[in-house]
Design a protein around this motif. Structure first.
Motif, mmCIF file in Angstrom:
data_model
loop_
_atom_site.group_PDB
_atom_site.id
_atom_site.type_symbol
_atom_site.label_atom_id
_atom_site.label_comp_id
_atom_site.label_asym_id
_atom_site.label_seq_id
_atom_site.Cartn_x
_atom_site.Cartn_y
_atom_site.Cartn_z
ATOM 1 N N CYS A 17 4.723 12.840 38.539
ATOM 2 C CA CYS A 17 4.281 11.545 38.357
ATOM 3 C C CYS A 17 3.072 11.275 38.967
ATOM 4 O O CYS A 17 2.840 12.051 40.255
ATOM 5 N N GLN A 18 2.130 10.574 38.482
ATOM 6 C CA GLN A 18 1.006 10.181 39.237
ATOM 7 C C GLN A 18 1.034 9.551 40.645
ATOM 8 O O GLN A 18 0.422 9.618 41.350
ATOM 9 N N GLU A 67 -5.983 13.233 34.042
ATOM 10 C CA GLU A 67 -6.878 14.173 34.707
ATOM 11 C C GLU A 67 -8.280 13.805 34.893
ATOM 12 O O GLU A 67 -8.990 13.548 35.836
ATOM 13 N N LEU A 118 -8.806 10.710 37.232
ATOM 14 C CA LEU A 118 -8.498 11.153 38.559
ATOM 15 C C LEU A 118 -9.956 11.763 39.172
ATOM 16 O O LEU A 118 -10.228 11.469 40.049
ATOM 17 N N THR A 140 -0.814 10.190 44.246
ATOM 18 C CA THR A 140 -1.512 9.326 45.102
ATOM 19 C C THR A 140 -1.159 9.417 46.642
ATOM 20 O O THR A 140 -1.964 9.577 47.370
ATOM 21 N N LEU A 185 0.323 15.261 34.657
ATOM 22 C CA LEU A 185 -1.037 14.609 35.144
ATOM 23 C C LEU A 185 -2.209 14.852 34.107
ATOM 24 O O LEU A 185 -3.298 14.412 34.090
#
Length: 249
Positions: A225-226, A161, A164, A230, A157
């Motif tokens: 992972c991203q 970052e 996000l 989520t 991440l």
């Protein structure tokens, strides 16, 4: 849980942050474009005509050059704490032929720079295995075992970052603030906010100016992972999320 020193060093030297190279017994330091390959070895993309290339040129029968790579974390948002500084060292050697072409693919997997097309002409790749690693954080310096460094993985991440955090602040600030208040049992009128995100959880800042505190909200497990992030963050924008465990930091 939180990142280990070995994971932090791997994350910092992965290639998403600028680095400085210090070459033994040569002038410097030199700004360097670098990544790490899947085994944690450092790859350096070096212009053929440059002071750095000259510093890396072996003399008196040498084949490898002692080098230290210095990478400082850049906080992803105002008020976010730095992860500190990583220092890794080893013996750099220039790559040739098939070995250089394979290394160019490893470099492109992290940073698909157009200059990789000119490797072998205008640019050359050098590589070194990390034989010493240190993590500097605040007033402390932690030595990291090279095997622990090699076995650790960069945080998936870290590269996204900043985006996000900006998305949470710009598009979900009210929902995030309410969620954090419920999780931490806060009653004051100063909105808490997420200041860092890693694969293990969120670092939250709360309290009045001059008396700010930080606390970690741990994820149920480390994320890969991203997309997993989520799914984890979905309850943050819901009104009836169940509390999670919080660790003071």
């Amino acid at each position: 849980m939180r990142p280990s020193p070995a994971e932090i060093v791997r994350t910092l030297v992965a290639g998403r942050l600028p680095g400085l190279a210090h070459v033994a017994h040569r002038p410097g330091p030199h700004q360097v474009r670098h990544v790490t390959d899947p085994d944690g070895r450092v790859l350096l993309l070096v212009p053929v005509v440059s002071d750095f290339a000259a510093a890396l040129r072996p003399v008196d029968g040498e084949t490898e050059i002692a080098l230290v790579l210095d990478v400082l974390d850049l906080p992803p948002a105002a008020g976010a704490p730095s992860l500190g500084r990583a220092w890794v060292s080893g013996w750099a050697a220039r790559l040739d032929g098939d070995e250089e072409r394979r290394a160019a693919l490893d470099f492109a997997a992290v940073e698909p720079a157009g200059d990789l097309l000119d490797v072998g002409t205008r640019f050359r790749l050098h590589r070194f295995e990390v034989v010493e690693a240190r993590w500097e954080h605040g007033d402390s310096v932690h030595r990291v075992d090279p095997e622990a460094y090699a076995e650790a993985e960069p945080d998936p991440l870290h590269a996204v970052e900043a985006d996000l955090l900006a998305d949470l602040a710009d598009h979900h600030s009210a929902e995030v603030s309410g969620y954090l208040r419920r999780q931490l049992g806060l009653t004051d009128d100063v909105a808490p906010r997420v200041v860092r995100i890693d694969r293990y959880g969120l670092l939250v800042s709360h309290g009045r100016p001059g008396a700010r505190r930080r606390v970690r909200l741990a994820f149920p497990r480390p994320l890969d992972c991203q997309a997993e992030l989520t799914r984890i963050l979905h309850p943050m924008v819901c009104r009836h999320a169940a509390p999670r465990h919080a660790d003071q930091s």
